[in-house]
Design a protein around this motif. Sequence first.
Motif, mmCIF file in Angstrom:
data_model
loop_
_atom_site.group_PDB
_atom_site.id
_atom_site.type_symbol
_atom_site.label_atom_id
_atom_site.label_comp_id
_atom_site.label_asym_id
_atom_site.label_seq_id
_atom_site.Cartn_x
_atom_site.Cartn_y
_atom_site.Cartn_z
ATOM 1 N N TYR A 200 0.841 -1.203 0.000
ATOM 2 C CA TYR A 200 0.000 0.000 0.000
ATOM 3 C C TYR A 200 0.875 1.251 0.000
ATOM 4 O O TYR A 200 1.591 1.529 0.962
ATOM 5 N N PHE A 201 0.807 1.989 -1.117
ATOM 6 C CA PHE A 201 1.603 3.194 -1.286
ATOM 7 C C PHE A 201 0.692 4.408 -1.433
ATOM 8 O O PHE A 201 -0.437 4.302 -1.910
ATOM 9 N N LYS A 202 1.228 5.546 -1.031
ATOM 10 C CA LYS A 202 0.486 6.803 -1.168
ATOM 11 C C LYS A 202 0.527 7.251 -2.627
ATOM 12 O O LYS A 202 1.516 7.826 -3.081
ATOM 13 N N THR A 203 -0.532 6.966 -3.368
ATOM 14 C CA THR A 203 -0.632 7.363 -4.772
ATOM 15 C C THR A 203 -1.997 7.996 -4.999
ATOM 16 O O THR A 203 -2.889 7.934 -4.141
ATOM 17 N N GLU A 204 -2.166 8.578 -6.191
ATOM 18 C CA GLU A 204 -3.463 9.159 -6.521
ATOM 19 C C GLU A 204 -4.556 8.099 -6.543
ATOM 20 O O GLU A 204 -5.697 8.355 -6.160
ATOM 21 N N MET A 205 -4.229 6.893 -6.991
ATOM 22 C CA MET A 205 -5.205 5.815 -7.020
ATOM 23 C C MET A 205 -5.698 5.469 -5.621
ATOM 24 O O MET A 205 -6.851 5.077 -5.432
ATOM 25 N N ASN A 206 -4.820 5.623 -4.614
ATOM 26 C CA ASN A 206 -5.170 5.274 -3.242
ATOM 27 C C ASN A 206 -5.522 6.480 -2.380
ATOM 28 O O ASN A 206 -5.629 6.356 -1.158
ATOM 29 N N ALA A 207 -5.728 7.631 -3.004
ATOM 30 C CA ALA A 207 -5.953 8.859 -2.233
ATOM 31 C C ALA A 207 -7.129 8.736 -1.265
ATOM 32 O O ALA A 207 -7.052 9.188 -0.113
ATOM 33 N N ALA A 208 -8.222 8.119 -1.724
ATOM 34 C CA ALA A 208 -9.393 7.989 -0.858
ATOM 35 C C ALA A 208 -9.099 7.086 0.333
ATOM 36 O O ALA A 208 -9.584 7.340 1.452
ATOM 37 N N LEU A 209 -8.308 6.058 0.118
ATOM 38 C CA LEU A 209 -7.967 5.159 1.220
ATOM 39 C C LEU A 209 -7.016 5.833 2.210
ATOM 40 O O LEU A 209 -7.125 5.636 3.417
ATOM 41 N N VAL A 210 -6.076 6.605 1.684
ATOM 42 C CA VAL A 210 -5.161 7.333 2.561
ATOM 43 C C VAL A 210 -5.942 8.299 3.466
ATOM 44 O O VAL A 210 -5.637 8.449 4.646
ATOM 45 N N ALA A 211 -6.969 8.930 2.894
ATOM 46 C CA ALA A 211 -7.764 9.903 3.646
ATOM 47 C C ALA A 211 -8.749 9.246 4.611
ATOM 48 O O ALA A 211 -9.272 9.907 5.509
ATOM 49 N N ASP A 212 -9.005 7.962 4.437
ATOM 50 C CA ASP A 212 -9.951 7.236 5.282
ATOM 51 C C ASP A 212 -9.242 6.835 6.575
ATOM 52 O O ASP A 212 -8.426 5.923 6.598
ATOM 53 N N GLU A 213 -9.572 7.516 7.684
ATOM 54 C CA GLU A 213 -8.871 7.271 8.941
ATOM 55 C C GLU A 213 -9.031 5.835 9.428
ATOM 56 O O GLU A 213 -8.088 5.245 9.967
ATOM 57 N N GLN A 214 -10.214 5.279 9.233
ATOM 58 C CA GLN A 214 -10.440 3.909 9.687
ATOM 59 C C GLN A 214 -9.575 2.925 8.903
ATOM 60 O O GLN A 214 -8.924 2.049 9.486
ATOM 61 N N PHE A 215 -9.553 3.103 7.575
ATOM 62 C CA PHE A 215 -8.740 2.197 6.767
ATOM 63 C C PHE A 215 -7.256 2.390 7.060
ATOM 64 O O PHE A 215 -6.514 1.410 7.206
#
Length: 260
Positions: free
Chosen positions: A196-211
């Motif tokens: 799991y890397f900080k990318t644009e594809m994962n932006a929503a997951l990065v911002a999701d505190e629970q995830f």
Amino acid sequence: MHSTDYLGRLFGLEGRHAFVTGASRGLGLAFAEALAAAGARVTIGGRKADELKAAGDRLRAEGYAVAEAVIDVTDTQSVDAAIAASEAGTAPIDILVNNAGIQRRAPLETFSDADWDALMATNLDGVFKVSRAAAKGMIQRRKGVIINVSSVQSVLARPSIAPYAASKGAITMLTKSMAGEWGQHGVRVNAIAPGYFKTEMNAALVADEQFSGWLTGRTPMRRWGDVEELAGAAVFLASDAASFVTGQTLLVDGGITSVL
């Protein structure tokens, strides 16, 4: 012999031409920059000319030799034309990085045919089509490196991304098969499987505190990966340091696949 000279020859990519798909941003751009920093001339490929130009300008501003190639990895004619034009305009392709990929999320029982087909066309068919086009020249020259970009989802499943996981699992076996067929011609084929890397594809997951909380707790290194941390893996697999490494998938995942 000075150790720095030896390591420079071992890991250096001077005089080589690398072609990277899906390289206008995210992981692809990070791969392109890493290979360029190691001395390679790099062609960045993608569907959108304006985004490629912006990425190319950024890399050229850093002093790297970079060209752009508009390519749709799902379309055989586009792929063959882009590879041929790149080899004619820059140099024979020594290193290919198959990075282009998309994601679609939905429960498997409601996943549409259209989303399945689009995902497989890019993530799996695209790797086959671009590799096939580039490998022909590599086989003739009896040298070349192909790096496929897989995912931690090639070995771990999660709800809502089953088709993505299936496509990346297939990349593992396609990588082995390519290595098995083309090794006799001097072509090495390996895969990098990012976690799991900080990318644009994962932006929503990065911002999701629970995830993010779940992920950092689940990952031994207790954090997301930064795209720059993939540079070493790409340069290693592309270089003579990996001259007897083929058919492998290198997981760069902070240890998440090593623990329950």
